[in-house]
Design a protein around this motif. Structure first.
Motif, PDB file in Angstrom:
ATOM      1  N   HIS A  88      42.471  90.007  34.012  1.00 56.49           N
ATOM      2  CA  HIS A  88      42.004  91.093  34.874  1.00 56.49           C
ATOM      3  C   HIS A  88      40.526  90.948  35.203  1.00 56.49           C
ATOM      4  O   HIS A  88      40.092  91.244  36.322  1.00 56.49           O
ATOM      5  CB  HIS A  88      42.284  92.438  34.193  1.00 56.49           C
ATOM      6  CG  HIS A  88      41.907  93.624  35.018  1.00 56.49           C
ATOM      7  ND1 HIS A  88      42.651  94.042  36.108  1.00 56.49           N
ATOM      8  CD2 HIS A  88      40.875  94.494  34.910  1.00 56.49           C
ATOM      9  CE1 HIS A  88      42.092  95.118  36.636  1.00 56.49           C
ATOM     10  NE2 HIS A  88      41.011  95.413  35.924  1.00 56.49           N
ATOM     11  N   ILE A  89      39.736  90.492  34.225  1.00 57.74           N
ATOM     12  CA  ILE A  89      38.298  90.316  34.446  1.00 57.74           C
ATOM     13  C   ILE A  89      37.973  88.861  34.764  1.00 57.74           C
ATOM     14  O   ILE A  89      36.816  88.469  34.736  1.00 57.74           O
ATOM     15  CB  ILE A  89      37.492  90.784  33.218  1.00 57.74           C
ATOM     16  CG1 ILE A  89      37.855  89.972  31.983  1.00 57.74           C
ATOM     17  CG2 ILE A  89      37.708  92.258  32.969  1.00 57.74           C
ATOM     18  CD1 ILE A  89      37.027  90.328  30.745  1.00 57.74           C
ATOM     19  N   LYS A  90      39.045  88.080  35.070  1.00 53.56           N
ATOM     20  CA  LYS A  90      38.886  86.669  35.433  1.00 53.56           C
ATOM     21  C   LYS A  90      38.156  85.904  34.326  1.00 53.56           C
ATOM     22  O   LYS A  90      37.332  85.031  34.595  1.00 53.56           O
ATOM     23  CB  LYS A  90      38.179  86.532  36.773  1.00 53.56           C
ATOM     24  CG  LYS A  90      38.952  87.156  37.933  1.00 53.56           C
ATOM     25  CD  LYS A  90      38.224  87.004  39.236  1.00 53.56           C
ATOM     26  CE  LYS A  90      39.045  87.457  40.428  1.00 53.56           C
ATOM     27  NZ  LYS A  90      40.042  88.471  40.241  1.00 53.56           N
ATOM     28  N   PHE A  91      38.457  86.258  33.083  1.00 54.93           N
ATOM     29  CA  PHE A  91      37.921  85.607  31.894  1.00 54.93           C
ATOM     30  C   PHE A  91      36.395  85.662  31.812  1.00 54.93           C
ATOM     31  O   PHE A  91      35.777  84.853  31.131  1.00 54.93           O
ATOM     32  CB  PHE A  91      38.419  84.162  31.801  1.00 54.93           C
ATOM     33  CG  PHE A  91      39.906  84.074  31.582  1.00 54.93           C
ATOM     34  CD1 PHE A  91      40.436  84.110  30.306  1.00 54.93           C
ATOM     35  CD2 PHE A  91      40.777  83.995  32.663  1.00 54.93           C
ATOM     36  CE1 PHE A  91      41.808  84.064  30.102  1.00 54.93           C
ATOM     37  CE2 PHE A  91      42.155  83.938  32.466  1.00 54.93           C
ATOM     38  CZ  PHE A  91      42.674  83.977  31.187  1.00 54.93           C
ATOM     39  N   ASP A  92      35.797  86.618  32.521  1.00 58.03           N
ATOM     40  CA  ASP A  92      34.362  86.869  32.390  1.00 58.03           C
ATOM     41  C   ASP A  92      34.197  87.899  31.279  1.00 58.03           C
ATOM     42  O   ASP A  92      34.190  89.109  31.516  1.00 58.03           O
ATOM     43  CB  ASP A  92      33.786  87.402  33.703  1.00 58.03           C
ATOM     44  CG  ASP A  92      32.284  87.674  33.606  1.00 58.03           C
ATOM     45  OD1 ASP A  92      31.709  87.479  32.510  1.00 58.03           O
ATOM     46  OD2 ASP A  92      31.690  88.098  34.610  1.00 58.03           O
TER      47      ASP A  92
END
Length: 411
Positions: free
Chosen positions: A234-238
């Motif tokens: 969901h947070i693009k792995f950030d």
């Protein structure tokens, strides 16, 4: 019941930030000069004094390469310093730190807003001005580490809020934040404070369904699945954005009654508590009434990735009065508790980080019916018992009625 989800941070200040309410990196980077405090600002609309305070206190560090112990110590000092009477907290004058979208990392006046990642960009003053949004816009159009200010009115009082954008090294990546001072607003229940939308996820076992070792262990593993299969994509792995989603694990399906999760570091500092955010950044170096070192036993049990097990100790039951202990170095309660904890890792560039996730039940809340089937405790158990009694009475009535009919008798 206090459930503990434990993330044992082994290396790096960025790792602590993953679920912590305030950034240890930030704490390590900002210190007030002696003699320069919020008390030097005598009026909420004195832009010169507010700018001067920011100029004296801002000291963002550049490298971000501090140890976990330094990070923990800095975080604790950060919170201590920003209480009333500290460098940047006095009455309606206090510091707020947000990302460049307006999500708070730290809020000196309403800590829960920072710990839950509340977005302040939509909060308006008496005249409908979005103060934080204007500060964000001005800061983006200005060089790093330059102060910008906005006039506003709150509760009929003319005020000034100033801020500056700075860069920090978080989780192996450069991250920009906004340090705000002078902005006052309504409490954490303000409807204009937004929170990051939680990704859809339905665990196979929810907090409300935990009642024994088996469901407890499954619940913890579902928490792991949630982090990796829903939150991370969901947070693009950030992972620097994870703090904005802490609030997701303070509500259903991750919290129900006395069931919740918590987080702690390898130095026993609690950095997430699903039941009470204000317990975060406290120390778990406590011994229960039986002499069990609670934090030490948890860390020993979940000593590495995929390593886990159950830990028994005594703790404060949040739904029971009278079991509390208020003594430094002692477990906060005397009610038996059983937690399941398990180690795992989050891929953070340049760091080898082991976390511990866990949760616990109070065995006294659950009863065994003699056949090995656990019944939910307290009110649920009473309702179940009443329902079972009704079924038994109904069955007996039906059986008696059928026998009477078979023999030709009527009642």
């Amino acid at each position: 019941m206090k459930k503990l989800v434990l993330f044992c941070v082994m290396l790096g200040c960025g790792a602590i930030l993953v679920f912590s309410g305030a950034s240890p990196c930030l704490a390590h980077g900002f210190h007030g000069d002696s003699g320069t405090t919020v008390k030097d600002v005598t009026a909420a609309n004195d832009e010169t004094a507010i700018r001067d305070l920011l100029e004296h206190v801002r000291k963002p560090h550049a490298d971000g390469s501090i140890s976990v112990d330094q990070g923990v110590a800095s975080t604790l000092e950060f919170y201590k310093d920003y209480k009333d009477g500290g460098h940047w907290k006095s009455g309606s004058l206090y510091v707020i730190v947000t990302d460049m979208e307006g999500y708070a990392f730290f809020h000196a006046n309403y800590p829960v807003i920072g710990k839950n990642g509340g977005n302040l960009s939509g909060v308006k003053d008496d005249n409908g001005k979005s103060v934080v949004q204007e500060l964000l816009t001005k800061a983006e159009d200005t060089e790093l580490n330059m102060t910008v200010c906005v006039d506003y009115v709150y509760n009929g009082e003319p005020r000034v809020s100033c801020a500056y954008r700075y860069e920090d090294n978080v989780l192996g990546a450069s991250t920009q934040r906004l340090l705000i001072f002078g902005f006052d607003h309504a409490d954490e229940d303000d409807a204009s404070i937004a929170y990051a939308p939680c990704p859809d996820f339905t665990p196979s076992v929810t907090a409300g369904q935990v009642m024994d070792d088996e469901t407890l262990q499954k619940f913890v593993k579902e928490g792991l699945r949630y982090v990796f299969s829903s939150l991370a994509p969901h947070i693009k792995f950030d992972f620097s954005k994870l703090p904005n989603y802490r609030h997701c694990m303070r509500e259903e399906p991750w919290k129900s009654g006395a069931i919740y999760m918590f987080v702690m570091t390898s130095t026993t500092t609690v950095i997430f508590n699903g039941n009470d955010p204000l317990l975060e950044d406290t120390n778990l170096k406590v011994v229960d009434e039986d002499g069990i070192n609670v934090g030490g036993e948890i860390i020993k049990t979940a000593s590495g990735t995929g390593v886990g097990g159950f830990v028994d100790y005594k703790w404060d039951h949040p739904l029971i009065d009278g079991d509390e202990v208020r003594e430094d170095g002692k477990s906060p309660g005397t009610t038996p508790k059983r937690s399941y904890v398990e180690g795992f890792e989050i891929p953070i560039p340049g760091q080898s980080v082991v976390f511990i996730i866990g949760s616990g039940i109070y065995p006294g809340d659950y009863e065994d019916d003699g056949g090995g089937c656990a019944v939910a405790g307290s009110a649920d158990a009473s309702r179940s018992a009443a329902a079972n009694l009704l079924l038994i009475v109904s069955a007996l009535f039906l059986a008696t009625s059928l026998r009477r009919r078979a023999s030709g008798k009527r009642t």
